[in-house]
Design a protein around this motif. Structure first.
Motif, PDB file in Angstrom:
ATOM      1  N   VAL A 127      -1.419   1.838  -8.959  1.00 57.48           N
ATOM      2  CA  VAL A 127      -1.507   0.379  -9.089  1.00 57.48           C
ATOM      3  C   VAL A 127      -2.015   0.067 -10.490  1.00 57.48           C
ATOM      4  CG1 VAL A 127      -2.632  -1.741  -8.332  1.00 57.48           C
ATOM      5  CG2 VAL A 127      -1.883  -0.073  -6.638  1.00 57.48           C
ATOM      6  N   PHE A 128      -1.227  -0.686 -11.236  1.00 62.84           N
ATOM      7  CA  PHE A 128      -1.604  -1.102 -12.583  1.00 62.84           C
ATOM      8  C   PHE A 128      -1.817  -2.616 -12.597  1.00 62.84           C
ATOM      9  CE2 PHE A 128       1.241   2.684 -13.490  1.00 62.84           C
ATOM     10  CZ  PHE A 128       0.183   3.566 -13.547  1.00 62.84           C
ATOM     11  N   PHE A 129      -2.261  -3.143 -13.731  1.00 67.66           N
ATOM     12  CA  PHE A 129      -2.564  -4.573 -13.800  1.00 67.66           C
ATOM     13  C   PHE A 129      -1.682  -5.277 -14.817  1.00 67.66           C
ATOM     14  CE2 PHE A 129      -5.872  -3.995 -10.927  1.00 67.66           C
ATOM     15  CZ  PHE A 129      -6.412  -5.232 -10.586  1.00 67.66           C
ATOM     16  N   SER A 130      -1.018  -6.317 -14.347  1.00 70.13           N
ATOM     17  CA  SER A 130      -0.248  -7.229 -15.183  1.00 70.13           C
ATOM     18  C   SER A 130      -1.060  -8.517 -15.312  1.00 70.13           C
ATOM     19  CB  SER A 130       1.123  -7.463 -14.549  1.00 70.13           C
ATOM     20  OG  SER A 130       1.860  -8.421 -15.258  1.00 70.13           O
ATOM     21  N   GLY A 131      -0.416  -9.671 -15.292  1.00 71.25           N
ATOM     22  CA  GLY A 131      -1.139 -10.933 -15.390  1.00 71.25           C
ATOM     23  C   GLY A 131      -0.183 -12.105 -15.382  1.00 71.25           C
ATOM     24  N   SER A 132      -0.686 -13.270 -14.999  1.00 74.57           N
ATOM     25  CA  SER A 132       0.178 -14.436 -14.848  1.00 74.57           C
ATOM     26  C   SER A 132       0.777 -14.906 -16.170  1.00 74.57           C
ATOM     27  CB  SER A 132      -0.603 -15.586 -14.200  1.00 74.57           C
ATOM     28  OG  SER A 132      -1.692 -15.986 -15.018  1.00 74.57           O
ATOM     29  N   VAL A 167       4.740   2.776  -6.966  1.00 83.67           N
ATOM     30  CA  VAL A 167       4.136   2.230  -8.181  1.00 83.67           C
ATOM     31  C   VAL A 167       4.205   0.714  -8.108  1.00 83.67           C
ATOM     32  CG1 VAL A 167       4.113   2.235 -10.703  1.00 83.67           C
ATOM     33  CG2 VAL A 167       4.987   4.242  -9.459  1.00 83.67           C
ATOM     34  N   ASN A 168       3.046   0.074  -8.163  1.00 80.84           N
ATOM     35  CA  ASN A 168       2.985  -1.378  -8.086  1.00 80.84           C
ATOM     36  C   ASN A 168       2.005  -1.917  -9.118  1.00 80.84           C
ATOM     37  OD1 ASN A 168       4.663  -2.040  -5.613  1.00 80.84           O
ATOM     38  ND2 ASN A 168       3.208  -0.570  -4.717  1.00 80.84           N
ATOM     39  N   ALA A 169       2.024  -3.235  -9.274  1.00 78.98           N
ATOM     40  CA  ALA A 169       1.040  -3.903 -10.136  1.00 78.98           C
ATOM     41  C   ALA A 169       0.432  -5.064  -9.375  1.00 78.98           C
ATOM     42  CB  ALA A 169       1.689  -4.406 -11.417  1.00 78.98           C
ATOM     43  N   VAL A 170      -0.776  -5.423  -9.751  1.00 77.37           N
ATOM     44  CA  VAL A 170      -1.393  -6.672  -9.305  1.00 77.37           C
ATOM     45  C   VAL A 170      -1.456  -7.581 -10.524  1.00 77.37           C
ATOM     46  CG1 VAL A 170      -3.502  -7.748  -8.464  1.00 77.37           C
ATOM     47  CG2 VAL A 170      -2.682  -5.627  -7.415  1.00 77.37           C
ATOM     48  N   SER A 171      -1.045  -8.813 -10.337  1.00 82.83           N
ATOM     49  CA  SER A 171      -0.899  -9.744 -11.458  1.00 82.83           C
ATOM     50  C   SER A 171      -1.769 -10.981 -11.233  1.00 82.83           C
ATOM     51  CB  SER A 171       0.577 -10.143 -11.597  1.00 82.83           C
ATOM     52  OG  SER A 171       0.775 -10.981 -12.706  1.00 82.83           O
ATOM     53  N   LEU A 218      -2.251  -0.322  -2.116  1.00 82.88           N
ATOM     54  CA  LEU A 218      -2.445   1.098  -1.857  1.00 82.88           C
ATOM     55  C   LEU A 218      -2.074   1.469  -0.426  1.00 82.88           C
ATOM     56  CD1 LEU A 218      -5.878   1.763  -3.634  1.00 82.88           C
ATOM     57  CD2 LEU A 218      -3.589   2.249  -4.500  1.00 82.88           C
ATOM     58  N   ARG A 219      -2.322   0.583   0.497  1.00 80.73           N
ATOM     59  CA  ARG A 219      -2.125   0.891   1.918  1.00 80.73           C
ATOM     60  C   ARG A 219      -0.710   0.603   2.408  1.00 80.73           C
ATOM     61  NH1 ARG A 219      -5.828  -1.811   5.865  1.00 80.73           N
ATOM     62  NH2 ARG A 219      -4.954  -0.185   7.184  1.00 80.73           N
ATOM     63  N   SER A 220       0.011  -0.291   1.730  1.00 82.23           N
ATOM     64  CA  SER A 220       1.321  -0.720   2.204  1.00 82.23           C
ATOM     65  C   SER A 220       2.395   0.285   1.800  1.00 82.23           C
ATOM     66  CB  SER A 220       1.646  -2.105   1.651  1.00 82.23           C
ATOM     67  OG  SER A 220       2.873  -2.569   2.153  1.00 82.23           O
ATOM     68  N   THR A 221       2.840   1.090   2.728  1.00 78.25           N
ATOM     69  CA  THR A 221       3.721   2.220   2.415  1.00 78.25           C
ATOM     70  C   THR A 221       5.172   1.813   2.148  1.00 78.25           C
ATOM     71  OG1 THR A 221       4.076   2.619   4.786  1.00 78.25           O
ATOM     72  CG2 THR A 221       2.287   3.831   3.722  1.00 78.25           C
ATOM     73  N   PHE A 222       5.512   0.529   2.347  1.00 80.16           N
ATOM     74  CA  PHE A 222       6.883   0.067   2.083  1.00 80.16           C
ATOM     75  C   PHE A 222       6.930  -0.864   0.876  1.00 80.16           C
ATOM     76  CE2 PHE A 222      11.017  -1.905   3.642  1.00 80.16           C
ATOM     77  CZ  PHE A 222      11.754  -0.733   3.485  1.00 80.16           C
ATOM     78  N   LEU A 223       5.881  -0.800   0.065  1.00 79.13           N
ATOM     79  CA  LEU A 223       5.770  -1.672  -1.110  1.00 79.13           C
ATOM     80  C   LEU A 223       5.833  -0.822  -2.374  1.00 79.13           C
ATOM     81  CD1 LEU A 223       5.002  -4.743  -1.872  1.00 79.13           C
ATOM     82  CD2 LEU A 223       2.725  -3.807  -2.274  1.00 79.13           C
ATOM     83  N   THR A 224       6.842  -1.033  -3.203  1.00 77.43           N
ATOM     84  CA  THR A 224       6.912  -0.312  -4.474  1.00 77.43           C
ATOM     85  C   THR A 224       7.760  -1.083  -5.484  1.00 77.43           C
ATOM     86  OG1 THR A 224       7.268   1.877  -5.475  1.00 77.43           O
ATOM     87  CG2 THR A 224       8.945   1.105  -3.930  1.00 77.43           C
TER      88      THR A 224
END
Length: 237
Positions: A127-132, A167-171, A218-224
C-alpha cells in the motif's frame, strides 16, 4: 477479508501523523509491525510497544532498501507513507526539490516493490500513498499533484506486473497532521477552514480515518491496482 493477526507489516514513515495512526490500527488488528525511516532513534522513542520493532531505511538509496529487505527477511505486507513535499507555483519550484518529491514517493515505492516482492507470500500486498491533488489541480500544488499522479500510475502497473501480489494506494485529501505545521498556526487554521467550507464532508480528515483505509486495503483480497480516495469529496468542488 483476510486477517492481519500475527502478520508482519512493514510501515515506512515517521513516528507521528498518518504513519503513527496506521501503526496503531495495525496493532489493534493484531499485526506485528516494523516501522522504518531515516531516524530510527526517533521512531524507537515514538513507539512504546513490544509489538512494534524499528529499523532504518532511506528510500532514496537503493542499497538501504535492499539492506532492509535482507534484514527483515519475509514480511506479509508493506506500507509506505513517506513523502517529500514540493509545494509552490511553477515559477518558484526548484529542480532538486521536485526530484526529491518523486524520489521519495514514486521511486522509493518502486524500490520497495523490487526488493520486497520476492519476500512476500502470494497473499501479500503493498500500500502506497497518493493524494487528492492528483485529481484536483490547484495553484501551488503542481509538483505535488504530478507526484501523486505518478504514484497512481505506478500502483496500476505494479498490480499487473507483480500479480498475484496486490498493490494499492490510499489517496487522502486534507488531513489534520503535522504536514501543515510549517504554515504556522494562523495560516493552517485558515487553510483548514477554507477546505472545510468547500468540501462535501464539511471538515478536514483525521489520521485515524486514513489508517482505517490502509487496513481495509491490506485485508481486502479482491482489491488491487486501486487508489482509494479518502478525501471527503474534496476534488468534486
Amino acid at each position: 477479508m483476510a486477517s492481519l493477526e500475527d502478520r508482519k507489516v512493514l510501515v515506512i514513515g515517521r513516528g507521528s501523523g498518518i504513519a503513527r495512526a496506521v501503526t496503531r490500527a495495525l496493532r489493534v488488528a493484531g499485526a506485528q509491525v516494523v516501522v522504518a525511516g531515516r531516524d530510527q532513534a526517533a521512531l524507537a522513542e515514538a513507539y512504546d510497544d513490544p509489538g512494534v520493532e524499528t529499523a532504518y531505511v532511506d528510500l532514496t538509496d537503493e542499497t538501504s532498501v535492499a539492506a532492509l529487505a535482507k534484514e527483515l527477511g519475509r514480511v506479509d505486507h508493506v506500507v509506505s507513507t513517506a513523502s517529500a513535499r514540493a509545494r509552490g507555483a511553477v515559477a518558484e519550484l526548484e529542480h532538486d526539490v521536485v526530484l526529491r518529491s518523486f524520489d521519495v514517493k514514486v521511486l522509493g515505492p518502486l524500490l520497495l516493490a523490487k526488493h520486497f516482492a520476492p519476500r512476500l507470500p502470494a497473499d501479500g500486498s503493498f500500500v502506497f500513498f497518493s493524494g487528492s491533488s492528483a485529481r484536483k489541480p490547484a495553484a501551488g500544488m503542481l509538483a505535488v499533484g504530478a507526484t501523486n499522479a505518478a504514484v497512481d500510475a505506478l500502483v496500476r502497473g505494479l498490480a499487473v506486473e507483480l500479480a498475484p501480489l496486490r498493490v494499492n494506494a490510499v489517496s487522502p485529501g486534507t488531513v489534520d497532521t503535522g504536514a501543515y505545521d510549517g504554515l504556522g498556526e494562523r495560516k493552517k487554521a485558515e487553510l483548514f477552514a477554507a477546505r472545510a467550507a468547500t468540501s462535501p464532508a464539511r471538515r478536514v480528515g483525521r489520521p485515524e480515518e486514513i489508517a482505517e483505509a490502509v487496513v481495509f486495503a491490506l485485508r481486502s483480497t479482491f482489491l488491487t491496482g486501486v487508489s482509494l480516495a479518502v478525501d471527503g469529496g474534496e476534488p468534486l468542488v
